[in-house]
Design an enzyme around this catalytic site. Structure first.
Site, mmCIF file in Angstrom:
data_model
loop_
_atom_site.group_PDB
_atom_site.id
_atom_site.type_symbol
_atom_site.label_atom_id
_atom_site.label_comp_id
_atom_site.label_asym_id
_atom_site.label_seq_id
_atom_site.Cartn_x
_atom_site.Cartn_y
_atom_site.Cartn_z
ATOM 1 N N GLU A 137 -16.966 18.978 1.987
ATOM 2 C CA GLU A 137 -16.086 19.653 1.039
ATOM 3 C C GLU A 137 -16.628 19.590 -0.377
ATOM 4 O O GLU A 137 -16.588 20.591 -1.119
ATOM 5 C CB GLU A 137 -14.683 19.051 1.121
ATOM 6 C CG GLU A 137 -13.976 19.374 2.431
ATOM 7 C CD GLU A 137 -12.664 18.649 2.613
ATOM 8 O OE1 GLU A 137 -11.901 19.042 3.523
ATOM 9 O OE2 GLU A 137 -12.407 17.681 1.872
ATOM 10 N N GLY A 166 0.814 -1.208 0.000
ATOM 11 C CA GLY A 166 0.000 0.000 0.000
ATOM 12 C C GLY A 166 0.846 1.255 0.000
ATOM 13 O O GLY A 166 1.659 1.466 0.904
ATOM 14 N N ALA A 214 -5.342 11.257 7.551
ATOM 15 C CA ALA A 214 -3.942 11.120 7.171
ATOM 16 C C ALA A 214 -3.021 11.017 8.379
ATOM 17 O O ALA A 214 -2.096 10.190 8.401
ATOM 18 C CB ALA A 214 -3.525 12.299 6.292
ATOM 19 N N GLN A 215 -3.237 11.852 9.420
ATOM 20 C CA GLN A 215 -2.320 11.862 10.561
ATOM 21 C C GLN A 215 -2.229 10.523 11.279
ATOM 22 O O GLN A 215 -1.122 10.047 11.562
ATOM 23 C CB GLN A 215 -2.692 12.971 11.536
ATOM 24 C CG GLN A 215 -1.952 14.271 11.303
ATOM 25 C CD GLN A 215 -0.439 14.092 11.360
ATOM 26 O OE1 GLN A 215 0.094 13.397 12.214
ATOM 27 N NE2 GLN A 215 0.255 14.719 10.428
ATOM 28 N N PHE A 233 -0.652 7.046 2.788
ATOM 29 C CA PHE A 233 0.080 7.780 3.820
ATOM 30 C C PHE A 233 0.826 6.838 4.758
ATOM 31 O O PHE A 233 1.997 7.040 5.059
ATOM 32 C CB PHE A 233 -0.892 8.647 4.627
ATOM 33 C CG PHE A 233 -1.433 9.816 3.856
ATOM 34 C CD1 PHE A 233 -0.618 10.882 3.517
ATOM 35 C CD2 PHE A 233 -2.760 9.853 3.471
ATOM 36 C CE1 PHE A 233 -1.115 11.968 2.804
ATOM 37 C CE2 PHE A 233 -3.270 10.927 2.768
ATOM 38 C CZ PHE A 233 -2.452 11.981 2.429
ATOM 39 N N GLY A 234 0.144 5.802 5.249
ATOM 40 C CA GLY A 234 0.763 4.886 6.194
ATOM 41 C C GLY A 234 1.888 4.086 5.582
ATOM 42 O O GLY A 234 2.962 3.916 6.180
#
Length: 439
Positions: free
Chosen positions: A176, A21, A319-320, A24-25
């Site tokens: 959004e 993957g 994401a964080q 982000f991670g």
């Protein structure tokens, strides 16, 4: 047929770590592992990494699809890792070997799963077939092309009835998207399609819960709702979906909403393929992990990001958390290689933010710091431009977004794309026939 893939770059007997993957991670884990001198192989079903927070800008014509995509091979090479294009099909835990969908096999000493998730339709009939999602680059392109194709069709056919767009889900993605669509209706539509009355384009946001943006402070939730309402979005809270059919959304109270374009942004779940990995699964099919992010029953497999659910520690799918989990998993691999015990993961909340539309956003930081309006919107924009992968992507996104917001009253500020001749128009191909039939 199967073939054995190589173990990745040579590393003097260093541990072989396979990361599945390029989100982000996964990329956070690759960076940390490469610095530790591990032999790292990154695997992803796409040849690019996607910056998901800005997909809604692609879907509404503010950015090109290449602005939010970065070559996975380039990201791997930058950190001394090897990239393999493929999709995980199976895990042989006893042999410490994975199998890809094309039959290729790859051995590992440690495996980090960071594959991300897909749209969760919660058993709503017709949702998968008759709505568009917004979780991948392909989704964003399909949605953008569908919106532009329908507007062009209305312009050509002289449709007399209103056109309805329904966004399902009041989380960050839904808010959004609904806010940007409202801005497009008010500003871009008169520039690109002056013959279409903006008042005839109806945008509805449907949320099952009692408020939008559930993780935020109530004051920020209320602000977001007021802003959307002021922009002409019909916000329906506490509203459950019973069924989605071609051309309408059916609510559980029997009410029907006409919907020419239905967009599903109501949560995510693990892809069906996760079942084939034969790992412990939790709600939504996500991979269950212990406090140190290892999968129960296997001390060499980790799961991070949206695909992982830590026992007793549910985290927001943002994401964080994914970045911090990726770095933590890499740190645990280093500890295990050094003969040290693993330590539990502890999430450090750095705040959350969401845009509501042009010059409107909400930001919530630790320490009860809450910002809204233009300052929050500028902070949101700056942070996302800074954290994008690749200098070219940052510059291109900055130019395109600046062009959108500075010129869209004159030019429409929209980036559009064409389908190749004869290509199907996704789940909403039939929408054209419905629109034409109402002339």
């Amino acid at each position: 047929m199967t073939r054995q893939l190589g173990p990745g770059p040579a590393g003097n007997g260093a541990a072989r770590v396979v990361v599945v993957g390029a989100g982000f991670g996964g990329l956070a884990a690759v960076r940390a592992l490469a610095r530790a001198g591990m032999r790292v192989t990154l695997i992803d079903r796409n040849i690019y990494a996607t910056f998901q927070p800005l997909l809604y800008q692609v879907a509404t014509g503010g950015l090109t699809s290449s602005d939010v995509a970065y070559p996975a091979r380039g990201a791997s090479r930058r950190h001394g890792a090897v990239f393999r294009h493929g999709e995980l099909a199976g895990i042989d835990r006893a042999a410490r070997r994975i199998t890809l969908a094309d039959g290729a096999m790859l051995g590992y000493d440690y495996l980090i799963l960071a594959t991300g998730v897909a749209a969760a339709y919660h058993g709503v009939p017709g949702a998968a077939e008759h709505s568009l999602s917004l979780y991948t680059r392909r989704d964003a392109i399909a949605l953008r092309d569908q919106i532009m194709a329908d507007l062009d069709r209305i312009s050509r056919t002289g449709l007399r009835e209103d056109v309805a767009v329904t966004v399902i889900g009041g989380g960050a993605t839904g808010v959004e998207l609904a806010g940007t669509l409202a801005d497009l209706r008010a500003v871009t539509l008169p520039a690109l399609f002056p013959e279409i009355d903006p008042a005839r384009v109806r945008i509805t946001l449907v949320e099952h819960g009692p408020a939008l943006l559930a993780p935020f402070h109530p004051a920020l939730r209320e602000y977001a709702c007021r802003e959307l309402t002021a922009r002409g979005v019909d916000v329906q809270l506490g509203t459950a979906i019973a069924e989605i059919t071609p051309g309408q959304v059916v609510l559980t109270d029997g009410t029907t909403l006409r919907s020419d374009i239905t967009i599903w942004a109501a949560g995510v779940a693990a892809p069906d393929a996760v079942r084939d990995w034969v790992l412990p699964q939790a709600d939504g099919g996500r991979v269950r992990t212990g406090p140190d992010l290892r999968v129960p029953g296997d001390d060499r497999i980790f799961a991070v990001g949206d695909i992982a659910l830590i026992d007793g520690q549910p985290l927001p799918q943002l994401a964080q958390p994914a970045l911090q989990m990726g770095r933590h998993a890499a740190a645990q691999v280093r500890r295990l290689e050094g003969g040290q015990p693993t330590v539990p993961f502890r999430y450090r909340d750095k705040g959350i933010m969401a845009t509501v539309g042009y010059r409107s956003a909400v930001v919530q930081l630790p320490g009860r710091v809450r910002v809204r309006g233009t300052a929050a919107w500028l902070a949101w924009l700056a942070l996302h431009l800074i954290t994008m992968l690749g200098g070219r992507n940052r510059v291109s996104a900055l130019v395109n977004l600046s062009w959108r917001y500075l010129t869209w009253r004159r030019t429409g500020g929209g980036i559009i794309g064409d389908r190749p001749p004869g290509q199907a128009e996704s789940a909403h191909e039939a929408a054209g026939e419905r629109l034409a039939g109402r002339r």
